[in-house]
Design an enzyme around this catalytic site. Sequence first.
Site, mmCIF file in Angstrom:
data_model
loop_
_atom_site.group_PDB
_atom_site.id
_atom_site.type_symbol
_atom_site.label_atom_id
_atom_site.label_comp_id
_atom_site.label_asym_id
_atom_site.label_seq_id
_atom_site.Cartn_x
_atom_site.Cartn_y
_atom_site.Cartn_z
ATOM 1 N N VAL A 1 -10.102 1.647 12.786
ATOM 2 C CA VAL A 1 -10.274 1.884 14.246
ATOM 3 C C VAL A 1 -11.490 2.692 14.547
ATOM 4 C CG1 VAL A 1 -8.874 4.378 14.391
ATOM 5 C CG2 VAL A 1 -8.794 2.888 16.194
ATOM 6 N N LYS B 1 1.526 3.572 -3.271
ATOM 7 C CA LYS B 1 0.947 4.826 -3.294
ATOM 8 C C LYS B 1 2.216 5.904 -3.346
ATOM 9 C CE LYS B 1 -3.465 4.892 -2.198
ATOM 10 N NZ LYS B 1 -4.581 5.431 -3.037
ATOM 11 N N ASN C 1 -14.303 0.219 13.884
ATOM 12 C CA ASN C 1 -14.260 -1.008 14.636
ATOM 13 C C ASN C 1 -14.653 -0.717 16.128
ATOM 14 O OD1 ASN C 1 -12.946 -3.350 13.923
ATOM 15 N ND2 ASN C 1 -10.929 -2.791 15.090
ATOM 16 N N PHE C 2 -14.232 0.395 16.670
ATOM 17 C CA PHE C 2 -14.629 0.881 18.135
ATOM 18 C C PHE C 2 -16.228 1.045 17.901
ATOM 19 C CE2 PHE C 2 -10.497 2.710 19.623
ATOM 20 C CZ PHE C 2 -9.737 1.439 19.485
ATOM 21 N N TYR D 1 0.664 -1.193 0.114
ATOM 22 C CA TYR D 1 -0.140 -0.017 0.053
ATOM 23 C C TYR D 1 0.792 1.176 0.024
ATOM 24 C CZ TYR D 1 -3.757 3.167 1.414
ATOM 25 O OH TYR D 1 -4.658 4.213 1.550
ATOM 26 N N ASP D 2 1.720 1.460 0.939
ATOM 27 C CA ASP D 2 2.624 2.559 1.182
ATOM 28 C C ASP D 2 3.514 2.656 -0.111
ATOM 29 O OD1 ASP D 2 1.514 1.965 3.641
ATOM 30 O OD2 ASP D 2 3.562 2.115 4.818
ATOM 31 N N ASP E 1 3.046 -0.536 12.713
ATOM 32 C CA ASP E 1 2.185 0.253 13.104
ATOM 33 C C ASP E 1 2.440 1.845 13.402
ATOM 34 O OD1 ASP E 1 -0.839 0.681 13.621
ATOM 35 O OD2 ASP E 1 -0.373 0.860 15.683
HETATM 36 N N1 LIG Z 1 -10.400 6.816 4.495
HETATM 37 C C1 LIG Z 1 -9.190 6.980 4.767
HETATM 38 O O1 LIG Z 1 -9.057 7.529 6.024
HETATM 39 C C2 LIG Z 1 -8.130 7.130 3.771
HETATM 40 C C3 LIG Z 1 -6.864 7.521 4.033
HETATM 41 C C4 LIG Z 1 -5.903 7.697 3.274
HETATM 42 C C5 LIG Z 1 -6.001 7.550 1.907
HETATM 43 N N2 LIG Z 1 -7.252 6.992 1.586
HETATM 44 C C6 LIG Z 1 -7.482 6.792 0.023
HETATM 45 O O2 LIG Z 1 -8.563 7.184 -0.452
HETATM 46 C C7 LIG Z 1 -9.118 6.292 -1.388
HETATM 47 C C8 LIG Z 1 -10.497 5.843 -0.944
HETATM 48 O O3 LIG Z 1 -10.441 5.309 0.170
HETATM 49 P P1 LIG Z 1 -11.943 4.782 1.101
HETATM 50 O O4 LIG Z 1 -11.442 5.058 2.474
HETATM 51 O O5 LIG Z 1 -13.089 5.265 0.412
HETATM 52 O O6 LIG Z 1 -11.607 2.894 0.800
HETATM 53 P P2 LIG Z 1 -12.894 2.147 0.253
HETATM 54 O O7 LIG Z 1 -12.142 0.792 0.305
HETATM 55 O O8 LIG Z 1 -14.207 2.494 0.836
HETATM 56 O O9 LIG Z 1 -12.909 2.570 -1.287
HETATM 57 C C9 LIG Z 1 -12.076 2.171 -2.340
HETATM 58 C C10 LIG Z 1 -12.911 1.956 -3.640
HETATM 59 O O10 LIG Z 1 -11.968 1.515 -4.524
HETATM 60 C C11 LIG Z 1 -12.628 0.254 -5.064
HETATM 61 N N3 LIG Z 1 -11.358 -0.486 -5.724
HETATM 62 C C12 LIG Z 1 -10.283 -1.135 -5.226
HETATM 63 N N4 LIG Z 1 -9.636 -1.905 -6.048
HETATM 64 C C13 LIG Z 1 -10.037 -1.232 -7.395
HETATM 65 C C14 LIG Z 1 -9.676 -1.765 -8.697
HETATM 66 N N5 LIG Z 1 -8.529 -2.484 -8.928
HETATM 67 N N6 LIG Z 1 -10.450 -1.173 -9.783
HETATM 68 C C15 LIG Z 1 -11.695 -0.271 -9.284
HETATM 69 N N7 LIG Z 1 -11.903 -0.042 -8.162
HETATM 70 C C16 LIG Z 1 -11.294 -0.780 -7.263
HETATM 71 C C17 LIG Z 1 -13.214 -0.450 -3.968
HETATM 72 O O11 LIG Z 1 -14.089 -1.512 -4.547
HETATM 73 C C18 LIG Z 1 -13.642 0.564 -3.348
HETATM 74 O O12 LIG Z 1 -15.026 0.997 -3.701
HETATM 75 C C19 LIG Z 1 -8.130 5.377 -1.617
HETATM 76 O O13 LIG Z 1 -7.253 5.531 -2.758
HETATM 77 C C20 LIG Z 1 -7.541 5.149 -0.355
HETATM 78 O O14 LIG Z 1 -6.107 4.848 -0.270
HETATM 79 C C21 LIG Z 1 -8.201 6.807 2.449
#
Ligand SMILES: NC(=O)c1ccc[n+]([C@@H]2O[C@H](COP(=O)([O-])OP(=O)(O)OC[C@H]3O[C@@H](n4cnc5c(N)ncnc54)[C@H](O)[C@@H]3O)[C@@H](O)[C@H]2O)c1
Length: 323
Positions: A193, A155, A196-197, A151-152, A279
Amino acid sequence: MTRLYDSRKRILVTGGAGFLGSHLIDRLLEQGHEVLCADNLFTGTKRNIDHLHNHPRFEFLRHDVTFPLYVEVDEIYNLACPASPIHYQHDPVQTTKTSVHGAINMLGLAKRLRCKVFQASTSEVYGDPHVHPQPETYWGNVNPVGLRSCYDEGKRCAETLFFDYHRQHGLQIKVARIFNTYGPRMHHADGRVVSNFVVQALRGAPITIYGEGRQTRSFCYVDDLVEGFIRLMESDDNVTGPVNLGNPGEFTIRELAEQVIAQTGSRSELVFGELPQDDPKQRRPDIGQAKAKLGWEPQVPLEEGLARTITYFRDLLPELEVA
Ligand SMILES: NC(=O)c1ccc[n+]([C@@H]2O[C@H](COP(=O)([O-])OP(=O)(O)OC[C@H]3O[C@@H](n4cnc5c(N)ncnc54)[C@H](O)[C@@H]3O)[C@@H](O)[C@H]2O)c1
């Protein structure tokens, strides 16, 4: 808070059936745009976009961003990627492909269309930071071969691609580094988190804290974050990011657990487990750039955002128990 664009656009949101994507789509539709949501439903769900089923300006396309996409749009928000450790570690190779191939495909599409493209990057690019709070100029402390690396590093590579397309092809890019965000439509069982909580508290189950709960996190309410996305997309051409978007209010995990118990009126006990590998001990955004360049800062206090999130899960849980 809602601001209107000058004219109607057709906007692609990848990952639009997920937590953040579905809220972004609601806001874009509210502003009068047409939205094409592309999602493979890996972690997202149709429930998140059910209410848009008959919306005349909304279209859903089941599509995996690791494959090229040929559509005609005016702007692209690239959010597709599993975001929680449970989900992104399920198939780590696919996670890296989603970030890297997904970025290449969306950048290729933006290059062909000469349109703006937004990348949902993450505070995880800072890894376990040695600098606190984290400004955008900090390069991070990331393990390249650990369990979180798919992931890290995925991105981080996506950010590299965005900036190389910008330098090499003059593409207009907007890169947001998102910090922990919470709110309605978070996945109920992805180990993040807040969800979960809240779910544990509503079920009266023990609340599991990793380590002693002294690690800190910042929590941004989803409506605030979406406002930041839109401001960044609308910002001057010379603003590319990366821009931190998050809430600088810092809480220990234990404080969060106690707040959730208080607001749900739950009798759940706190139980303590082992800390997962890599973590981060602390995480807090420096949002100086977002304030200066976008005039943005979070408005929703934790207590209020938690109340809305608790209401959402209270309504959802009986549905899940039946399913
Ligand atoms: N929620 C957070 O706190 C947070 C923090 C940092 C970054 N982000 C980034 O924001 C974005 C959205 O996060 P989220 O919290 O809504 O997560 P989420 O898992 O709810 O949404 C991600 C969406 O991407 C879709 N997806 C995954 N792989 C795919 C692929 N190969 N092709 C098409 N669709 C795909 C999933 O089905 C899902 O609907 C992500 O890129 C995530 O890395 C979120």
